[in-house]
Enzyme design. Sequence first.
Site, PDB file in Angstrom:
ATOM      1  N   ILE A  77      34.051  35.983  46.675  1.00 52.04           N
ATOM      2  CA  ILE A  77      35.014  35.208  45.876  1.00 52.04           C
ATOM      3  C   ILE A  77      36.157  36.053  45.334  1.00 52.04           C
ATOM      4  CG2 ILE A  77      33.364  33.415  45.212  1.00 52.04           C
ATOM      5  CD1 ILE A  77      32.921  34.872  42.586  1.00 52.04           C
ATOM      6  N   MET A  82      38.059  48.268  41.950  1.00 53.87           N
ATOM      7  CA  MET A  82      36.838  49.059  42.109  1.00 53.87           C
ATOM      8  C   MET A  82      35.817  48.407  43.032  1.00 53.87           C
ATOM      9  SD  MET A  82      36.166  50.406  38.258  1.00 53.87           S
ATOM     10  CE  MET A  82      34.469  50.789  38.678  1.00 53.87           C
ATOM     11  N   VAL A  98      33.518  41.010  44.722  1.00 50.27           N
ATOM     12  CA  VAL A  98      32.717  40.093  43.918  1.00 50.27           C
ATOM     13  C   VAL A  98      32.241  38.949  44.810  1.00 50.27           C
ATOM     14  CG1 VAL A  98      32.636  38.665  41.852  1.00 50.27           C
ATOM     15  CG2 VAL A  98      34.103  40.686  41.901  1.00 50.27           C
ATOM     16  N   ASP A 151      42.583  47.367  30.780  1.00 52.16           N
ATOM     17  CA  ASP A 151      43.193  46.654  31.909  1.00 52.16           C
ATOM     18  C   ASP A 151      43.239  45.162  31.623  1.00 52.16           C
ATOM     19  OD1 ASP A 151      44.451  46.448  34.369  1.00 52.16           O
ATOM     20  OD2 ASP A 151      42.570  46.152  35.458  1.00 52.16           O
TER      21      ASP A 151
END
Length: 855
Positions: free
Chosen positions: A98, A103, A106, A216
């Site tokens: 998704i 990093m 998902v 972030d």
Amino acid sequence: MSAAAAPFDADRFQRLRELFFSTLDLPPDQQDSYARVACGNDVALAEALAELLQQERRLSHQSTAPLIDSLHQVLGEALPEVIRAQSRFGSYTVVAEIGSGGMGRVFRAERRIADVVQTVAIKLLRQDLLSPDLLKRFSLERRLLAGLNHPGICRLIDTGALGDGTPYVVMELIEGDSLFEHADRQQLDIAARLRLFRKVLAAVSHAHRHLVVHRDLKSGNILVDGEGSPRLLDFGIAKALDGSMVAEATATRDRYVSFSNAAPEQLTGATVTVACDVYALGAILYELLCGLPPFDLQASAAALEHQILRIPPESMAGRSTALDPAMARCRGGMSLASLRQHLSGDLERIVAKCLRKEPVERYASVEQLDEDIGNYLEQRPVRAADGRRWYRLRKFVGRHRLSCAMAAGLGFCLVALLATLFARNVAATRERDRAQQALAILRTALLSADPARVAGEDTTVRAVLDAARPALEPSFAGQPELYASLAATIAEVELSLGLATQSAELFDRAAAAAKRGDLGPQPHFDLLVMRARSLNSAGEYRRALRSLDEARALGLAPTPEWDATRGMTLLREGDDAKAVAHLRQAVARMADRQPDDEWATAARLQLADALVQSGAEREALFVVNETIAWQQQKLDEHHPRVALARLQLVLRQRGLRPGEEVIAEARKVRTEIVTIYGAQNPLAAKAAMVLGTALADLDQIAEGAVVFREAIAILRQSVGDGHPNTLFASYNLAQMVAPVAATRAEALTLYHSTLAAAEQRFGLESNAVVMFRSGYARTLIADGQAVAALALLTGTPAVTGLRIARDKQRKDFLEVLDAAYAAADCTSPRAAQNAACAAAVALRAAAAPEAPGKW
């Protein structure tokens, strides 16, 4: 070790980085020449910079899509178990991928327990980025999530690792839109958006209380679920403030952080604090409210970094003018005009405080930001405003409209007889407020374009000024007070851009309007002082002094600005002693001013110049060093005013101890000034001349002459051929290249044109003209043209100038005359009939009657 062989340590990499970004800020046709000059004799640095620039140009014309498609194909072949449905993560079964981030990737996954299906999100570290450092960060994210328990933060469910050791984390699956998408889709008005944003603040505050900075924050990391509750995701580059979870490497250093919301200190590698999240929250709030980000995200990485580090964001109200009307309607059905009205005032102050460049100037905590937003919604005074009495009273009335209305009703009978007068007064006040509001908006827009604030965006500023001038003129007759204020603002910005002549003309008009509008003596006095400063910058020294005399004729005591301007002008006129006296007085009277005060800085630096002219070089160096120390108490080392002081320091050090260190500093300061003010600004020319002179001090004449020619080209374009700065720069270049036989012809051409232009500009009775004539004659003698030198020195123009010459210029002139007399062999019998020799004898006797027997 030579410059070419110097190793690329941390300092040299930082130097290369600064040069790369500053070069990219220039137009493409200027980049290569700038890079060559900026690198100087450092061959390795020049080669590395050229390679970077070539790579940037090549990549800027290439699409990354084919590369990304190829990468996806390779990853698909290498990691089939990751991207296919039905892959297993422990007891979880993958349904679909998704998303992916900096990093990891998902996946939606399910776990069945009896008849219950639990749907989760699984984040897996990307194999293509796998490294010990990234594993460390991913481990950090798992531990951070485990320590955070808040309804506004995505909940950690489980952790694990694949068979090859690749770690993953199982999280609560949040289904919903990003923060911006949700707000626009639901057409939330400004108040509703603020209430939604406060829920985000509560989640960030919880993280901060647990000593975790997200680092972030962005709309994509904030999802709003079906119940309208925002949930904070992705702590992948978070930092534990207590230092317990972070090793030496940081995500900021490796640029995992999103550029759009990154705080300046994250880009420079400075200490990370909660102020980073406050800045990011300010950027989010800015776009949530006005529909556009604070900066242009379509710009190149170098340009975007330059904006974040140096340029204050445009006001939300101003930025919203570029919105599509449909975007305004997404904010509760507002029109663009209504949206701009809502975005100004306290709301603008709150966002601006979040986005300050210096961390200490932002809100000290997320709680303070939340408190101010709450105060705004409840019409209470906000921390970001100045808190004056009338401001607080207005807020009180706004909060208690009903009570105030009842009180007004009870007192109505007492004021009935004054109703008509009161109504007229209110109308007049409203009209005045509208004018003042318009003035405030225009003043903010124009002063935000000042290169000392925005690092030299010349093109935009000139466009604003060109549009503002004709729009201003109709108010000269009908609203002279308004005209005087606005014209003074425009003229002030023009002066900062080096447009001294235009600035002086507009200050003249502003002073006339002030006189017609009966503003009182003080505003008129201040305008006359500013006109004098503009005239001084334009080289109109006599007119500048007359303007100062006109100000004093108003009967007011001289201000520190008056003293400073008079000292600056007398210095140009050659009256060094009086210049020092006035500038000392100005500096003393401005001692309590802050370092960002332009007048206080200018007075100190001009005092240093005046001290040098009067022979006090070491005191001048002390004044400059003291000025820089004073500035560093409040200003960043890259602040424009600090850069100007450092340029003055190089100039002073050059005179006392010339060397390679001075040249290196001159190069660095020149680069910084070009970055701040632009390559075509007169200050860039001054920085080039300082560098050129420092090079010449070490006999690097060829490079020094190249730099000087660049400076003269800038001056001719920006202030004109006849400006004093252009004339002195041309004379100094002639002095530099005259001793070299190969460039003596260039020197003679420069002397000839510069002397003619100086006579036209200053008149014959000018010390500058006397000095230029002596230099020209000295070079003629060196070129074997002694008779021509004698003719130049004994003509009527030379005799006229010598009558008013100061001691130094007179002594130099007579020394050159002596040299020409001897070189022309005037003592030989055959020279007896030479008219130039006879004129020289007569002039020498008249000029130095104390030594009639000299020849």
